[in-house]
Write a protein that holds these residues in place. Structure first.
Motif, PDB file in Angstrom:
ATOM      1  N   PHE A   1       0.814  -1.162   0.125  1.00 34.58           N
ATOM      2  CA  PHE A   1      -0.060  -0.025  -0.028  1.00 34.58           C
ATOM      3  C   PHE A   1       0.877   1.352  -0.045  1.00 34.58           C
ATOM      4  CE2 PHE A   1      -2.503  -3.175   2.227  1.00 34.58           C
ATOM      5  CZ  PHE A   1      -3.552  -3.520   1.298  1.00 34.58           C
ATOM      6  N   ALA A  56      -6.413   1.242  -5.713  1.00 33.42           N
ATOM      7  CA  ALA A  56      -5.993  -0.215  -5.283  1.00 33.42           C
ATOM      8  C   ALA A  56      -4.672  -0.085  -4.416  1.00 33.42           C
ATOM      9  CB  ALA A  56      -5.690  -0.860  -6.649  1.00 33.42           C
ATOM     10  N   ARG A  57      -4.011   0.837  -4.116  1.00 32.39           N
ATOM     11  CA  ARG A  57      -2.861   0.839  -3.172  1.00 32.39           C
ATOM     12  C   ARG A  57      -3.312   1.696  -1.942  1.00 32.39           C
ATOM     13  NH1 ARG A  57       1.967   2.635  -4.466  1.00 32.39           N
ATOM     14  NH2 ARG A  57       2.742   1.181  -2.999  1.00 32.39           N
ATOM     15  N   VAL A 106      -5.590   2.235   1.560  1.00 27.92           N
ATOM     16  CA  VAL A 106      -6.466   1.461   2.750  1.00 27.92           C
ATOM     17  C   VAL A 106      -7.232   2.630   3.336  1.00 27.92           C
ATOM     18  CG1 VAL A 106      -6.318   0.262   4.899  1.00 27.92           C
ATOM     19  CG2 VAL A 106      -4.607  -0.112   3.157  1.00 27.92           C
ATOM     20  N   GLU A 109     -14.544   0.583  -0.663  1.00 27.04           N
ATOM     21  CA  GLU A 109     -15.106  -0.508  -1.638  1.00 27.04           C
ATOM     22  C   GLU A 109     -15.480   0.050  -3.000  1.00 27.04           C
ATOM     23  OE1 GLU A 109     -17.690  -2.877   0.473  1.00 27.04           O
ATOM     24  OE2 GLU A 109     -16.121  -4.288   1.579  1.00 27.04           O
ATOM     25  N   ALA A 132     -10.580   0.599  -3.043  1.00 24.73           N
ATOM     26  CA  ALA A 132      -9.484   0.689  -2.269  1.00 24.73           C
ATOM     27  C   ALA A 132      -9.856  -0.467  -1.006  1.00 24.73           C
ATOM     28  CB  ALA A 132      -9.552   1.955  -1.434  1.00 24.73           C
ATOM     29  N   THR A 133      -8.810  -0.702  -0.196  1.00 28.72           N
ATOM     30  CA  THR A 133      -9.204  -1.669   0.849  1.00 28.72           C
ATOM     31  C   THR A 133      -9.889  -1.046   2.094  1.00 28.72           C
ATOM     32  OG1 THR A 133      -7.211  -3.000  -0.076  1.00 28.72           O
ATOM     33  CG2 THR A 133      -7.944  -3.381   2.289  1.00 28.72           C
ATOM     34  N   ARG A 162     -12.537  -6.873   6.609  1.00 26.39           N
ATOM     35  CA  ARG A 162     -11.477  -6.819   7.493  1.00 26.39           C
ATOM     36  C   ARG A 162     -11.763  -5.868   8.813  1.00 26.39           C
ATOM     37  NH1 ARG A 162     -10.473  -5.959   3.085  1.00 26.39           N
ATOM     38  NH2 ARG A 162      -9.497  -7.117   1.663  1.00 26.39           N
ATOM     39  N   ILE A 207      -2.310  -3.852   7.765  1.00 32.28           N
ATOM     40  CA  ILE A 207      -1.879  -3.190   6.602  1.00 32.28           C
ATOM     41  C   ILE A 207      -0.467  -3.367   6.343  1.00 32.28           C
ATOM     42  CG2 ILE A 207      -1.556  -0.601   5.951  1.00 32.28           C
ATOM     43  CD1 ILE A 207      -3.970   0.171   7.765  1.00 32.28           C
TER      44      ILE A 207
END
Length: 171
Positions: free
Chosen positions: A5, A118-119, A121, A134, A138-139, A158, A170
């Protein structure tokens, strides 16, 4: 950087600082347990940090933008500088693209930090934080508090019991 990330975005109220509804008073800012240490760890690893926060008190006429900026400045005094602050000032019924769970704040933060979603959190305390992450690609990591609904916890991919544990997930 070997990290998967490049940036971590945080919800403000209930995640970085204790949630004081519609707070416009910097003197009422209190960091959440572990917030300083979590941010220090991320920054030491070279990850960028930002804040994504719904502030409907502005749209509701309960807060001014100046009051929100003053609270945010106090957050930075206590927790260090963030690479970006993305704030949604709209009421829930305005149908904007920025209010979480819409992806606007997260996408704007990613652009400001120069990191692909995508990188990234997103760490937050309610389902809207997870939904925004989402929706943006992203996470998400949910750190439940007393206001987090049970169904939000169950639905989250998570979860972590506190900020320290979220940072372990993370890193």
């Amino acid at each position: 950087m070997d990290e998967p990330f490049g940036a971590v975005l945080f919800d403000r109220d209930g995640t970085l600082i204790e949630d004081v509804p519609y707070n416009g008073d910097p003197a009422r800012v209190t960091p959440m347990p572990g917030a300083r240490e979590a941010l220090r760890t991320l920054r030491a690893r070279g990850l960028r940090t930002g804040v994504v926060s719904n502030q409907s008190g502005i749209g509701r006429g309960l807060l001014t933008r100046s009051q929100v900026r003053a609270v945010n400045a106090r957050v930075e005094e206590l927790l260090g500088r963030f690479g970006t602050w993305q704030i949604c000032p709209h009421r829930p019924d305005e149908g904007c693209v920025c209010r979480k769970p819409a992806p606007g704040l997260v996408l704007d933060a990613c652009e400001a930090l120069g990191v692909e979603p995508a990188r990234v959190v997103v760490v937050g305390d309610i389902g809207a934080d997870v939904g925004a992450a989402e929706a943006a690609g992203a996470t998400a990591v949910l750190v439940p508090t007393a206001v987090t609904r049970r169904e939000e916890v169950v639905a989250a991919a998570r979860t972590a019991p506190n900020l320290a544990a979220a940072i372990e997930l993370i890193l």
